[in-house]
Write a protein that holds these residues in place. Structure first.
Motif, short mmCIF file in Angstrom:
data_model
loop_
_atom_site.label_atom_id
_atom_site.label_comp_id
_atom_site.label_asym_id
_atom_site.label_seq_id
_atom_site.Cartn_x
_atom_site.Cartn_y
_atom_site.Cartn_z
N LEU A 266 48.13 -32.24 19.26
CA LEU A 266 48.55 -30.97 19.68
C LEU A 266 48.99 -31.18 21.13
O LEU A 266 48.10 -31.22 21.87
N ALA A 267 50.03 -30.43 21.37
CA ALA A 267 50.71 -30.45 22.86
C ALA A 267 50.76 -28.66 23.20
O ALA A 267 51.01 -27.90 22.08
N SER A 268 50.40 -28.48 24.52
CA SER A 268 51.01 -27.08 24.74
C SER A 268 52.40 -26.78 24.66
O SER A 268 53.30 -27.66 24.75
N ALA A 269 52.94 -25.66 24.43
CA ALA A 269 54.39 -25.04 24.22
C ALA A 269 55.12 -25.27 25.75
O ALA A 269 54.42 -24.93 26.54
N SER A 270 56.28 -26.15 25.69
CA SER A 270 56.89 -26.53 26.68
C SER A 270 58.39 -26.15 26.30
O SER A 270 59.14 -25.89 27.42
N SER A 271 58.97 -26.16 25.26
CA SER A 271 60.05 -25.84 24.92
C SER A 271 60.26 -24.62 23.79
O SER A 271 59.60 -24.87 23.02
N PRO A 272 61.06 -23.61 24.18
CA PRO A 272 60.94 -22.58 23.40
C PRO A 272 61.62 -23.12 22.10
O PRO A 272 62.57 -23.73 21.72
N GLY A 273 60.81 -22.48 21.02
CA GLY A 273 61.38 -22.95 19.68
C GLY A 273 60.93 -24.18 19.13
O GLY A 273 60.91 -24.59 17.72
N MET A 274 60.67 -25.39 19.84
CA MET A 274 60.00 -26.56 19.40
C MET A 274 58.73 -26.41 19.05
O MET A 274 57.88 -25.81 19.33
N MET A 275 58.59 -26.89 17.82
CA MET A 275 57.30 -26.79 16.90
C MET A 275 56.40 -28.19 16.73
O MET A 275 55.42 -28.08 16.44
N GLY A 276 57.26 -29.22 16.64
CA GLY A 276 56.91 -30.49 16.24
C GLY A 276 57.71 -31.29 16.42
O GLY A 276 59.05 -31.35 16.22
N VAL A 277 57.38 -32.80 16.62
CA VAL A 277 58.10 -33.85 16.72
C VAL A 277 57.43 -35.14 16.01
O VAL A 277 56.37 -35.05 16.20
N THR A 278 58.15 -35.94 15.30
CA THR A 278 57.73 -37.13 14.85
C THR A 278 58.43 -38.32 15.36
O THR A 278 59.71 -38.21 15.34
N GLU A 279 57.71 -39.24 15.94
CA GLU A 279 58.49 -40.60 16.60
C GLU A 279 58.25 -41.61 15.48
O GLU A 279 57.21 -41.95 15.40
N ALA B 134 49.38 -18.29 13.43
CA ALA B 134 49.26 -19.38 14.10
C ALA B 134 48.74 -20.29 13.20
O ALA B 134 49.43 -21.68 13.17
N GLU B 135 47.70 -20.17 12.50
CA GLU B 135 47.23 -21.32 11.79
C GLU B 135 48.20 -21.69 10.47
O GLU B 135 48.49 -23.10 10.22
N THR B 136 48.91 -20.94 10.06
CA THR B 136 49.79 -21.02 8.89
C THR B 136 51.13 -21.86 9.46
O THR B 136 51.57 -22.95 8.79
N LEU B 137 51.45 -21.43 10.51
CA LEU B 137 52.80 -22.06 11.16
C LEU B 137 52.17 -23.42 11.58
O LEU B 137 53.09 -24.21 11.20
N LEU B 138 51.07 -23.90 12.09
CA LEU B 138 50.59 -25.20 12.55
C LEU B 138 50.41 -26.00 11.21
O LEU B 138 50.88 -27.06 11.12
N TYR B 139 50.01 -25.30 10.02
CA TYR B 139 49.77 -25.97 8.87
C TYR B 139 51.31 -26.28 8.22
O TYR B 139 51.46 -27.98 7.96
N GLU B 140 52.15 -25.72 8.38
CA GLU B 140 53.35 -25.75 7.73
C GLU B 140 54.14 -26.86 8.65
O GLU B 140 54.76 -28.01 8.08
N VAL B 141 54.18 -26.86 10.12
CA VAL B 141 54.64 -28.02 10.88
C VAL B 141 53.98 -29.17 10.57
O VAL B 141 54.41 -30.32 10.53
N ALA B 142 52.80 -29.20 10.72
CA ALA B 142 51.76 -30.52 10.30
C ALA B 142 52.26 -31.12 8.94
O ALA B 142 52.61 -32.34 9.12
N ALA B 143 52.61 -30.30 8.02
CA ALA B 143 52.79 -30.80 6.70
C ALA B 143 54.28 -31.38 6.65
O ALA B 143 54.21 -32.57 6.35
N HIS B 144 55.11 -30.93 7.53
CA HIS B 144 56.60 -31.20 7.60
C HIS B 144 56.52 -32.59 8.27
O HIS B 144 57.02 -33.43 7.74
N GLU B 145 55.83 -32.58 9.45
CA GLU B 145 56.07 -34.05 10.11
C GLU B 145 55.22 -34.98 9.37
O GLU B 145 55.62 -36.16 9.33
N LEU B 146 53.92 -34.82 8.68
CA LEU B 146 53.43 -35.76 7.97
C LEU B 146 54.50 -36.43 6.88
O LEU B 146 54.44 -37.15 6.50
N GLY B 147 55.24 -35.28 6.41
CA GLY B 147 56.19 -35.89 5.56
C GLY B 147 57.10 -36.79 5.91
O GLY B 147 57.65 -37.86 5.24
#
Length: 192
Positions: free
Chosen positions: A78-91, A119-132
């Motif tokens: 988990l990183a601090s918000a640095s870019s508006p709208g960015m919620m997650g990235v997968t390398e 916030a918990e629901t948002l993070l769950y959704e983004v984590a699930a998406h990126e794990l996909g």
């Protein structure tokens, strides 16, 4: 190849042929400690839910939690918000045969509640998406899917489509990827 979460969709897409060999599962996953226990629980629940879906659809466990970064094939931090709208990235990258190279690195951005979505629901959704993505799944056009969306595929002027998209973001359900997961890995494994 890099991917962004649904809130800020990436123009870069997977070729739709990347995946992991069957004998690589379960992938060793390391979830870096998160100071907020509710947020950490949301990420860990995304990992557990992927395991449930993966077992039901493919008969395998997707992820095996490990206690150290050095033992991981997939890392989630988990990183601090640095870019508006960015919620997650997968390398993520793959070799010439489409086999995903390890390690895969997922960076989630610390969320803030949005309207009726915690916030918990948002993070769950983004984590699930990126794990996909870590499992090889590309974006899809289905607005109900956790793997939504291909850039520009949701017509927000269409009330039914907008409702489906909003409902799926407020109540993310990993069962929404079952058919995509099955088709993806049937194709990937049949080519091996």
């Amino acid at each position: 190849i890099m991917f962004a979460a649904p809130a800020l969709a990436s123009e870069v897409e997977m070729s739709q042929a990347e995946g992991h060999p069957r004998d690589r599962f379960p992938l060793a996953v390391y979830v870096a400690p998160i100071a907020d226990a509710k947020l950490e629980a949301a990420v860990r629940r995304a990992v557990e839910d992927w395991n449930s879906v993966f077992r039901d659809v493919l008969g395998l466990t997707a992820f095996r939690p490990v206690a150290s970064l050095s033992a991981a094939g997939v890392t989630v931090a988990l990183a601090s918000a640095s870019s508006p709208g960015m919620m997650g990235v997968t390398e993520i990258g793959a070799d010439e045969n489409g086999v995903i190279e390890l390690p895969v690195r997922i960076t989630l951005v610390e969320p803030a509640a949005r309207g009726q979505t915690s916030a918990e629901t948002l993070l769950y959704e983004v984590a699930a998406h990126e794990l996909g993505h870590a499992l090889g799944l590309p974006h899809t056009v289905d607005p109900r899917s956790v793997m939504c969306c291909i850039h520009g595929s949701v017509d927000f002027k269409d009330p039914a489509m907008r409702k489906a998209y909003v409902d799926a973001r407020r109540h993310p359900n990993l069962r929404s990827v079952e058919s995509q997961l099955l088709a993806h890995y049937r194709a990937f494994w049949s080519g091996r």
